[in-house]
Design a protein around this motif. Structure first.
Motif, short mmCIF file in Angstrom:
data_model
loop_
_atom_site.label_atom_id
_atom_site.label_comp_id
_atom_site.label_asym_id
_atom_site.label_seq_id
_atom_site.Cartn_x
_atom_site.Cartn_y
_atom_site.Cartn_z
N ASP A 273 1.04 -1.23 -0.14
CA ASP A 273 -0.22 0.10 -0.06
C ASP A 273 0.65 1.32 -0.07
O ASP A 273 0.55 2.17 0.85
CB ASP A 273 -0.96 0.26 1.71
CG ASP A 273 -2.13 -0.86 1.58
OD1 ASP A 273 -2.37 -1.31 0.06
OD2 ASP A 273 -2.47 -1.39 2.26
N ASN A 274 1.66 1.32 -1.43
CA ASN A 274 2.35 2.79 -1.29
C ASN A 274 3.78 2.57 -0.30
O ASN A 274 4.16 3.77 -0.16
CB ASN A 274 1.72 3.46 -1.58
CG ASN A 274 1.20 3.77 -2.33
OD1 ASN A 274 1.43 2.87 -3.53
ND2 ASN A 274 -0.14 3.92 -2.56
N THR A 275 3.81 1.75 1.14
CA THR A 275 4.60 1.86 1.91
C THR A 275 5.80 0.72 1.98
O THR A 275 5.41 -0.70 1.71
CB THR A 275 3.99 1.33 3.51
OG1 THR A 275 2.98 2.57 3.40
CG2 THR A 275 5.04 1.69 3.86
N THR A 276 6.73 1.35 2.03
CA THR A 276 8.04 -0.09 1.63
C THR A 276 9.20 0.42 2.99
O THR A 276 9.72 1.30 3.69
CB THR A 276 8.99 0.90 0.54
OG1 THR A 276 8.50 0.99 -0.71
CG2 THR A 276 10.56 -0.23 0.51
N ILE A 277 9.13 -1.27 3.93
CA ILE A 277 10.10 -1.04 4.89
C ILE A 277 11.22 -1.97 4.28
O ILE A 277 11.58 -3.07 3.67
CB ILE A 277 9.37 -2.09 5.56
CG1 ILE A 277 8.15 -1.88 6.02
CG2 ILE A 277 10.59 -2.59 6.92
CD1 ILE A 277 7.78 -0.55 6.79
N ASN A 278 12.60 -0.90 4.50
CA ASN A 278 13.79 -1.71 4.03
C ASN A 278 13.65 -2.29 5.74
O ASN A 278 14.29 -1.71 7.07
CB ASN A 278 14.57 -0.30 3.96
CG ASN A 278 14.43 -0.09 2.75
OD1 ASN A 278 13.76 -0.79 1.54
ND2 ASN A 278 14.14 1.57 2.99
N CYS A 279 15.20 -3.39 5.44
CA CYS A 279 15.75 -4.11 6.17
C CYS A 279 17.18 -3.05 5.96
O CYS A 279 17.82 -2.22 5.73
CB CYS A 279 16.60 -5.11 5.40
SG CYS A 279 15.63 -6.11 5.72
N PHE A 280 17.58 -3.29 7.54
CA PHE A 280 18.14 -2.15 8.03
C PHE A 280 19.82 -2.40 7.35
O PHE A 280 20.51 -3.53 7.32
CB PHE A 280 18.84 -2.77 9.86
CG PHE A 280 20.02 -1.49 10.09
CD1 PHE A 280 19.80 -0.69 11.06
CD2 PHE A 280 21.64 -2.05 10.93
CE1 PHE A 280 20.43 0.33 10.96
CE2 PHE A 280 22.37 -1.30 10.98
CZ PHE A 280 21.97 -0.09 11.84
N GLY A 281 20.62 -1.21 6.88
CA GLY A 281 21.28 -1.45 5.88
C GLY A 281 21.32 -2.56 4.00
O GLY A 281 21.99 -2.27 4.04
N ARG A 282 19.70 -1.93 4.40
CA ARG A 282 19.25 -2.24 3.04
C ARG A 282 20.14 -3.94 2.67
O ARG A 282 20.02 -4.50 0.94
CB ARG A 282 19.62 -1.06 2.07
CG ARG A 282 18.68 -0.22 1.62
CD ARG A 282 19.34 0.68 0.64
NE ARG A 282 18.38 1.70 1.34
CZ ARG A 282 17.36 2.35 0.68
NH1 ARG A 282 15.79 1.68 0.72
NH2 ARG A 282 16.20 3.54 0.61
N THR A 283 20.14 -4.45 3.82
CA THR A 283 20.17 -5.93 3.38
C THR A 283 19.38 -6.59 3.17
O THR A 283 18.43 -6.86 3.52
CB THR A 283 21.39 -6.44 4.87
OG1 THR A 283 22.11 -6.04 5.41
CG2 THR A 283 21.66 -8.20 4.91
N VAL A 284 20.03 -7.28 1.80
CA VAL A 284 19.53 -8.57 1.30
C VAL A 284 19.44 -10.15 2.39
O VAL A 284 20.60 -10.43 1.66
CB VAL A 284 20.19 -8.79 -0.09
CG1 VAL A 284 19.01 -9.86 -1.08
CG2 VAL A 284 19.51 -7.04 -0.81
N HIS A 285 18.70 -10.11 2.97
CA HIS A 285 18.75 -11.77 3.43
C HIS A 285 18.23 -12.84 3.00
O HIS A 285 19.08 -13.87 3.51
CB HIS A 285 18.12 -11.23 5.18
CG HIS A 285 18.13 -10.60 6.04
ND1 HIS A 285 17.66 -9.13 5.90
CD2 HIS A 285 19.42 -10.48 6.44
CE1 HIS A 285 18.26 -8.77 7.19
NE2 HIS A 285 19.78 -9.26 7.38
N GLY A 286 17.72 -13.51 1.60
CA GLY A 286 17.37 -14.00 1.20
C GLY A 286 16.51 -15.24 1.92
O GLY A 286 15.65 -14.67 2.12
N PHE A 287 16.00 -16.08 1.44
CA PHE A 287 15.40 -17.13 2.09
C PHE A 287 15.91 -17.35 3.48
O PHE A 287 16.49 -18.01 3.91
CB PHE A 287 15.35 -18.79 1.05
CG PHE A 287 14.73 -19.53 1.75
CD1 PHE A 287 13.35 -19.72 0.81
CD2 PHE A 287 14.70 -20.80 2.44
CE1 PHE A 287 12.30 -20.29 1.10
CE2 PHE A 287 13.25 -21.79 2.92
CZ PHE A 287 12.36 -20.96 2.39
#
Length: 502
Positions: A273-287
């Motif tokens: 709904d037009n709201t984006t939540i980023n992980c800290f430091g924009r880390t990609v954690h994967g599965f």
């Protein structure tokens, strides 16, 4: 003829008897009504008497000390005229507060450790009143249980008796370690025993020197930027950041019996709904599963979990952990807040699930939640006073550990403990792995300002000796830049190293 003449007389007599009977009946009914009224009045006064006696017992046992310790109670002045205010010590006998009585009768309250115990011990001043334990234990400090012969002699010689000593659960060495580790940062530290609820250390910064509080009152009271008089440990109201994932994880576990099968593929952010939540430091954690989501403190995964929760059940879990509730505390505190309801938008739900939004909590409250996890789900009532003795050391009163209540089941506590161990062994708290003691914990960063770049509060909560939990610790530092999210972890490590090395 004679019989006929007798009939009217008999009828008149019968009428008179009937009237008498009815009259007696009315009298009896009136008497019964009066008896019922008397009985009701009797019952009313008996119940009133029982209620008054019950309240008298309740007041004496529960409320009396509150009124005696009230700054508005003028009886305290009478106590102070006859008793020299007693001392406050740590659990090892180190004096934290004492009264110096000069030969001319003047008395000065002295705090040997200066600002080290400023907020938890507080201060006592004739003009400013009392705070902290000085206020809580005011009655005990102004009561003398000296030997009665000595008291009689002092009264006869018009000399004051020495007040009782309050022996706290605080540890001066651990308090010093926490104070030094926090350094110049604004924030707070709370350290407790996991199985008893004893509070061993409580530090809040910025602080003040209780020895000079009167002289510096105007400056201290007007410093809104630093708020040095505020006990941040109990009255600080902070966004919890990722330490709140403890609550979110528990809510998900309660609502999904197959929680171990949860999976999520983290791409570094989540949008709804037009709201984006980023992980800290924009880390990609994967599965990830729930365990790794917790260990890695994956914001995207927990925002996703929040969207899956029944909000009424989520709120109930938070309130089971004492959000929106009274906390067991003898010191003044601020209630923690959980604001979600059925009408909350998805953006607020996602923010709350990762510890942002309108949710607020104190370091003290997070210590209580952590203690319950360490203690198998049962919260031990926290306390700061171990005992009260007379000035020669004879014990007057002794406090013992007692359960406050069960916040979660033992199975839930065991599962959260496992997740918190993963935080240390493979996740965001790995800095605390490989020590001489084991640790389970949860890290957190809470954004609060984007004016000059990302600013965060840094959190850590955890406990030591996982198989037989010993110390519970809660740390927060305010106002670090985004790269210093692990600052609280380092501070916790320094404090714990100091404790176990000694």
């Amino acid at each position: 003829m004679a019989w006929e003449e007798q009939q009217p007389e008999r009828r008149r007599q019968a009428g008179r008897n009937s009237k008498k009977s009815r009259s007696r009946g009315r009298a009896k009914r009136k008497e019964r009504a009066q008896n019922r009224e008397f009985a009701w009045i009797t019952y009313f006064f008996v119940i009133l008497f029982i209620a008054l006696m019950g309240y008298l017992v309740y007041f004496t046992v529960v409320r009396a000390s509150t009124f005696v310790n009230s700054p508005y109670n003028q009886r305290q002045n009478a106590f102070a005229e006859r008793v020299i205010r007693g001392s406050i010590t740590d659990r090892n006998g180190n004096v934290l507060a004492e009264t110096d009585a000069a030969e001319d009768g003047t008395e000065t309250r002295y705090y040997p450790y200066g600002s080290l115990f400023a907020h938890v011990v507080g201060y006592s001043d004739d003009e400013l009143g009392t705070t902290g334990l000085e206020a809580v234990e005011n009655f005990e400090l102004l009561t003398s249980n000296a030997f009665f012969v000595e008291k009689i002699q002092n009264e006869f010689n018009e000399q004051k008796n020495q007040g009782d000593t309050v022996v706290t659960t605080l540890d001066a060495n651990l308090q010093q370690a926490a104070y030094d580790a926090l350094g110049d940062y604004k924030g707070a530290v709370v350290v407790m025993e996991a199985d008893t609820g004893k509070i061993l250390a409580m530090v809040s910064k910025p602080d003040f020197d209780p020895n000079t509080v009167y002289e510096n009152w105007a400056t201290l009271n007007s410093d809104e930027e630093n708020s040095p008089l505020l006990n941040r440990a109990t009255s600080g109201s902070y966004a919890p950041g990722s330490v709140f994932k403890i609550v979110t994880a528990l809510a998900y576990m309660r609502q999904n019996s197959d929680y171990s099968s949860y999976t999520y593929d983290c791409g570094g952010s989540i949008t709804m709904d037009n709201t984006t939540i980023n992980c800290f430091g924009r880390t990609v954690h994967g599965f990830e599963d729930l365990r790794s989501s917790f260990a890695n403190s994956c914001n995207a995964s927990f925002a996703n979990i929040g969207l899956m929760l029944d909000i009424a059940g989520y709120r109930q879990t938070a309130e089971d952990l004492l959000f929106n509730s009274e906390l067991p505390s003898v010191l003044d505190y601020t209630k923690s807040s959980f604001a979600l309801d059925e009408d909350s938008p998805s953006s607020e739900i996602m923010m709350t699930a990762m510890g942002q939004g309108e949710t607020t909590v104190s370091p003290y409250h997070m210590a209580l939640i952590t203690q319950a996890i360490a203690n198998g789900g049962t919260l031990m009532e926290p306390y700061l006073v171990d005992s009260v003795t007379n000035y020669t050391g004879t014990e007057v009163r002794k406090n013992v550990p007692k359960s406050y209540g069960r916040l979660m089941t033992s199975d839930e506590a065991a599962q959260l403990k496992e997740y918190m161990c993963a935080v240390i062994s493979e996740g965001t708290g790995s800095e605390l792995s490989g020590r001489s003691y084991s640790v389970a914990g949860k890290t957190g960063t809470a954004e609060y300002s984007l004016t000059d770049g990302e600013m965060t509060h840094s959190w850590f909560v955890g406990f030591t000796n996982v198989d037989n939990p010993e110390l519970v610790i809660s740390v927060i530092t305010e106002g670090s830049d985004g790269s210093a999210g692990g600052r609280a972890v380092s501070i916790a490590g320094t404090i714990l190293d100091s404790y176990y090395s000694s």
